[in-house]
Design an enzyme around this catalytic site. Structure first.
Site, PDB file in Angstrom:
ATOM      1  N   HIS A  82      34.178   2.444 -34.295  1.00 14.13           N
ATOM      2  CA  HIS A  82      35.446   2.914 -33.716  1.00 14.13           C
ATOM      3  C   HIS A  82      36.237   1.788 -33.061  1.00 14.13           C
ATOM      4  CE1 HIS A  82      38.389   6.182 -32.786  1.00 14.13           C
ATOM      5  NE2 HIS A  82      38.502   5.281 -31.751  1.00 14.13           N
ATOM      6  N   ASP A 161      40.670  18.272 -29.547  1.00 15.43           N
ATOM      7  CA  ASP A 161      41.360  16.858 -29.407  1.00 15.43           C
ATOM      8  C   ASP A 161      42.464  16.806 -30.146  1.00 15.43           C
ATOM      9  OD1 ASP A 161      41.080  13.894 -28.502  1.00 15.43           O
ATOM     10  OD2 ASP A 161      41.209  13.750 -30.659  1.00 15.43           O
ATOM     11  N   ARG A 168      49.198  15.090 -25.128  1.00 19.31           N
ATOM     12  CA  ARG A 168      48.965  13.832 -24.288  1.00 19.31           C
ATOM     13  C   ARG A 168      50.079  12.579 -24.924  1.00 19.31           C
ATOM     14  NH1 ARG A 168      43.209  11.734 -25.332  1.00 19.31           N
ATOM     15  NH2 ARG A 168      43.994  10.072 -24.278  1.00 19.31           N
ATOM     16  N   SER A 183      38.121  12.070 -25.877  1.00 17.38           N
ATOM     17  CA  SER A 183      38.559  12.194 -27.096  1.00 17.38           C
ATOM     18  C   SER A 183      37.907  11.465 -28.154  1.00 17.38           C
ATOM     19  CB  SER A 183      40.090  11.636 -26.961  1.00 17.38           C
ATOM     20  OG  SER A 183      40.723  11.327 -28.041  1.00 17.38           O
ATOM     21  N   LYS A 187      34.930  13.066 -30.882  1.00 20.18           N
ATOM     22  CA  LYS A 187      35.078  12.890 -32.407  1.00 20.18           C
ATOM     23  C   LYS A 187      34.032  12.086 -33.166  1.00 20.18           C
ATOM     24  CE  LYS A 187      39.362  11.319 -31.796  1.00 20.18           C
ATOM     25  NZ  LYS A 187      40.539  10.919 -31.715  1.00 20.18           N
TER      26      LYS A 187
HETATM   27  N1  URA Z   1      42.177   7.004 -29.530  1.00 21.46           N
HETATM   28  C1  URA Z   1      41.612   8.212 -29.518  1.00 21.46           C
HETATM   29  O1  URA Z   1      41.089   8.571 -30.594  1.00 21.46           O
HETATM   30  N2  URA Z   1      41.825   8.902 -28.347  1.00 21.46           N
HETATM   31  C2  URA Z   1      42.452   8.432 -27.408  1.00 21.46           C
HETATM   32  O2  URA Z   1      42.804   9.152 -26.353  1.00 21.46           O
HETATM   33  C3  URA Z   1      43.048   6.922 -27.523  1.00 21.46           C
HETATM   34  C4  URA Z   1      42.760   6.521 -28.623  1.00 21.46           C
END
Ligand code: URA
Length: 433
Positions: A82, A161, A168, A183, A187
């Site tokens: 990621h 999220d 956010r 966050s 995921k």
């Molecule tokens: N990427 C994400 O998935 N979440 C965040 O809060 C910032 C970047």
């Protein structure tokens, strides 16, 4: 329990308990807690932070707010990576096929781009016909058969999220380490892979502006991953300028294909080799990073990584002919060269501004419902440390839209050219394991 009291607690720098965090996330997902109260809490967290324990509880609550993907029907160790987001970041498109060509399973769920950063799904969809809406059964079948699938996220993957991130985004509460860490990690943990390689970026084009902040974010995420039994590592990399030369969906896919053909920009290749070598060790495919590096170079030289991409595109109903013939991608109507106004060395090349320009050329979305032009974007001809004569081409704009002078001026504001020598920046600062 009342939300207003919990906001008050966080406002006064108190530590929230597991039960209180459960109350907040469960209540927010089930519409009992309104956006305005959640915003107040998020802003208090931005100012006063969360402890490691609170961050772990928050991640766990978010993770359990929706589906947790079970990949146990896929044989072997499944790896995931990621990136915390940046401009020109097409590493997943290069790394996925390379890793799969080395015999390690890549079962990846990716997202779309918003604002100045791109998303892997949009890039993939620039390949005519390619389908990213693959159901769970076919996803598992594809990974078992060819070793790789990159698809869209399940709609019920970490719904907490999805709601919180949208909030956010419009309440200036994105750039907060515990919120970003929970966050991303919720995921990644919900996506079901066994190992996680994080590419944590810092600089003008990234959420984290300094290397120190990026290290702090990386350690926070590594701790969450390790705590839940996942081998988690992080690359800390520089995003002061875009990665590679291409910004924009099909332009980035073509650049990724070029890397798999043994061509293409060295910064992107090196990042993929470095990150990939750790992924192969995490997957226990190689004993150490040096051995892994050799294997990764081999799958480029012998063409098997490129073939893996073709297999994936074929499986997901895309037109594989584009891989050998990039002219089959949708072509932009206008290709405008933008020339340097003076000679010297490129000192600054602001990634974020270039990402915004690419978006305005049609390559990105301002709001989540905008449609994008897959052929739009920018190809950079000069990057930090390069010398240019006046009149040399700095970049090409690709678009179907009329280009106004304001956009060109915005582009010049992103390039700083100086009359003294500028060294090329290092891309990878360190790897945290
Ligand atoms: N990427 C994400 O998935 N979440 C965040 O809060 C910032 C970047």
């Amino acid at each position: 329990m009342r939300m207003v009291d919990l906001i008050e607690l966080k406002k006064n720098k108190q530590v929230l308990t597991k039960e209180q965090i459960h109350f907040i996330i469960e209540g927010y997902c089930n519409q009992r807690i309104p956006d305005y109260q959640m915003s107040a809490l998020l802003m208090s967290i931005c100012f006063n932070g969360l402890t490691k324990q609170e961050t772990a509880f928050l991640t766990d609550e978010m993770l359990h707010s929706g589906d947790i993907i079970d990949l146990s029907a896929i044989e072997g160790i499944k790896v995931d990576k990621h990136s915390t987001g940046g401009v020109g970041d097409k590493t997943s498109l290069v790394l996925g096929p390379m890793i799969a060509a080395c015999g390690v399973k890549v079962a990846k769920m990716s997202g779309r781009g918003l604002g100045h950063t791109g998303g892997t799904l949009d890039k993939l969809e620039s390949i005519p016909g390619l389908n990213i809406n693959v159901n769970r059964e076919d996803f598992i079948k594809q990974v078992n058969e060819i070793g790789i699938a990159i698809i869209g996220q399940s709609t019920n993957l970490v719904p907490a999220d999805q709601k919180m991130y949208a909030l956010r985004d419009v309440t200036a509460t994105v750039d907060c380490i515990p919120l970003i860490a929970s966050s991303i990690m919720s995921k990644k943990l919900a996506s079901g892979s066994d190992t996680i390689l994080l590419d944590v970026k810092y600089g003008k084009g990234a959420f984290m502006k300094t290397k120190e902040e990026a290290r702090k974010l990386a350690y926070t995420m590594i701790e969450i991953g390790q705590h839940l039994g996942k081998d988690t590592r992080a690359v800390i990399s520089n995003m002061n300028q875009p990665l590679g030369n291409a910004i924009g969906n099909s332009l980035e896919v073509i650049e990724a294909i070029n890397i798999l053909k043994g061509e293409g920009p060295k910064d992107l290749l090196n990042l993929c080799l470095e990150a990939g070598s750790h992924m192969l060790v995490q997957a226990k495919r190689c004993q150490n990073e040096a051995e892994a590096l050799q294997l990764l170079k081999q799958v480029i030289v012998d063409g098997s990584a490129l073939n893996k991409l073709k297999e994936m595109v074929y499986y997901q109903h895309g037109n594989i002919d584009v891989i050998d013939n990039p002219n089959l991608f949708k072509q932009a109507k206008i290709i405008l060269p933008v020339k340097a106004k003076k000679e010297g060395f490129v000192k600054e090349l602001e990634a974020k501004t270039l990402g915004i320009i690419s978006m305005k050329l049609g390559g990105g979305r301002l709001t989540k419902d905008d449609t994008i032009d897959h052929s739009a974007g920018i190809i950079l001809n000069k990057k930090i440390g390069d010398y240019c004569n006046s009149e040399d081409i700095l970049a090409y704009f690709y678009t179907d839209k009329e280009i106004d002078q304001e956009l060109i001026d915005e582009f010049y504001s992103a390039y700083q050219i100086v009359d003294f020598f500028v060294e090329k920046p290092t891309l990878i600062d360190e790897i945290l394991v």
